[in-house]
Design an enzyme around this catalytic site. Sequence first.
Site, PDB file in Angstrom:
ATOM      1  N   LYS A 164      62.876  44.993  15.613  1.00 40.47           N
ATOM      2  CA  LYS A 164      62.645  45.172  14.185  1.00 40.47           C
ATOM      3  C   LYS A 164      61.148  45.042  13.910  1.00 40.47           C
ATOM      4  CE  LYS A 164      67.027  45.312  12.802  1.00 40.47           C
ATOM      5  NZ  LYS A 164      67.624  46.379  11.970  1.00 40.47           N
ATOM      6  N   ASP A 189      62.887  49.658  14.742  1.00 44.11           N
ATOM      7  CA  ASP A 189      63.625  49.866  13.499  1.00 44.11           C
ATOM      8  C   ASP A 189      62.814  49.275  12.357  1.00 44.11           C
ATOM      9  OD1 ASP A 189      65.428  50.175  11.469  1.00 44.11           O
ATOM     10  OD2 ASP A 189      66.977  48.899  12.328  1.00 44.11           O
ATOM     11  N   GLU A 214      63.227  54.091  13.810  1.00 50.05           N
ATOM     12  CA  GLU A 214      64.396  54.238  12.947  1.00 50.05           C
ATOM     13  C   GLU A 214      64.062  53.922  11.502  1.00 50.05           C
ATOM     14  OE1 GLU A 214      69.022  52.581  12.724  1.00 50.05           O
ATOM     15  OE2 GLU A 214      67.616  51.748  14.177  1.00 50.05           O
ATOM     16  N   ASP A 239      69.025  56.398   9.540  1.00 46.26           N
ATOM     17  CA  ASP A 239      70.143  55.457   9.453  1.00 46.26           C
ATOM     18  C   ASP A 239      70.644  55.470   8.016  1.00 46.26           C
ATOM     19  OD1 ASP A 239      71.837  53.260   9.324  1.00 46.26           O
ATOM     20  OD2 ASP A 239      70.397  51.804  10.066  1.00 46.26           O
ATOM     21  N   LYS A 263      76.939  54.934  11.861  1.00 45.83           N
ATOM     22  CA  LYS A 263      77.696  53.704  11.654  1.00 45.83           C
ATOM     23  C   LYS A 263      78.930  54.072  10.828  1.00 45.83           C
ATOM     24  CE  LYS A 263      73.612  50.698  11.562  1.00 45.83           C
ATOM     25  NZ  LYS A 263      72.719  49.886  10.689  1.00 45.83           N
TER      26      LYS A 263
END
Length: 368
Positions: A164, A189, A214, A239, A263
């Site tokens: 992250k 991300d 991401e 995402d 997801k």
Amino acid sequence: MIKVEKVTLYHITQKLKVPFTSSIGYVSDRDSIIVEVIDCDGVSGWGEVVAFSTPWYTEETISTCFHLLKDILIPLVISEPFKHPDELQEIFKRIKRNQMAKASLEGAIWDLYAKKKNISLSTALGGVRNEIECGVVVGISSLSNMIEQITRYNEEGYKRFKIKISPDQDMKIVEEIRKRFPDLPLMADANSSYTLKDVERLKELDQFGLMMIEQPLAADDIIDHAKLQEKLSTPICLDESITTSEDARKAIELGSCQVINIKPGRVGGLTESKKIHDLCLKNDIPVWCGGMLETSISRAHNLALASLANFTIPGDISSSSRYWEQDIVDPEIKSVAGKISLQNGLGIGFDVKKDMIKELATSITTIK
């Protein structure tokens, strides 16, 4: 024909072994709603609400999902018999968004459907592999702690590593990790923490050979991501921007990304996940399965989904023991040398520990 007789919602709380931190949220205690669907023949299917307690990832929360399920979605499902889980999209069409609430009920019915067909969920979805490569996520913390985690996970054989980042903690971390692990399959991300004003800063990431970055820009954006992708050699993965197959189509046509994270909870379930997968396969856009700090029920659904042909990048599917002291399914979901083998059983392939779920439950609600 599937005729749902009753649905039970188990609201459970579990403490994460290690609190999880990103640029948009912090989680230490994980609330979940486990969904059990039982049909008129007594067959059970299991799903899970993957929303969080507060709306930091999407607008949905555990509380809003409970309301949608109890008062709106479950009554619709109980009142209308159907032949296939795909039909739920038409049944749910009258209800706007609320993707995670829909996905939890739809996932349980996919499990139920596969069991009634005497096949695995992977087979029902059209899966082509029996073993799933695993990736891990390393949350924002001190550099030494992140390197320690990566070292341990690398030794355990994980196949992809996601860190992250945010404007306050990015280049130095990526540079140091890359120095320490020059060949690591590494991605970053950003959880929407940058804007187009940060283009030059984001271009600095190109030197590190990342698999992807991401969701660097706004959670609802595909226009600015297209402008950014033109300037980056690092692939952009979307995402939060992708909540439907239509979102995916538009993003692909605009050139907003080169990878998509699917997801099931975010996109409204396994049926829509399959649609996005098929669209991406047709357009040579690789996909991977993202994680939501789920219990092993959703993890089992994700394993089945990741068995589809175009899931060519290891997803956020790792051992349950990374998160929980005890698993709520048997056998425990466990990565061995960076891979998890699919079970041969019917439906999700794992036995759900119903007694343990009842012990963890802060409330149990049954709708007939």
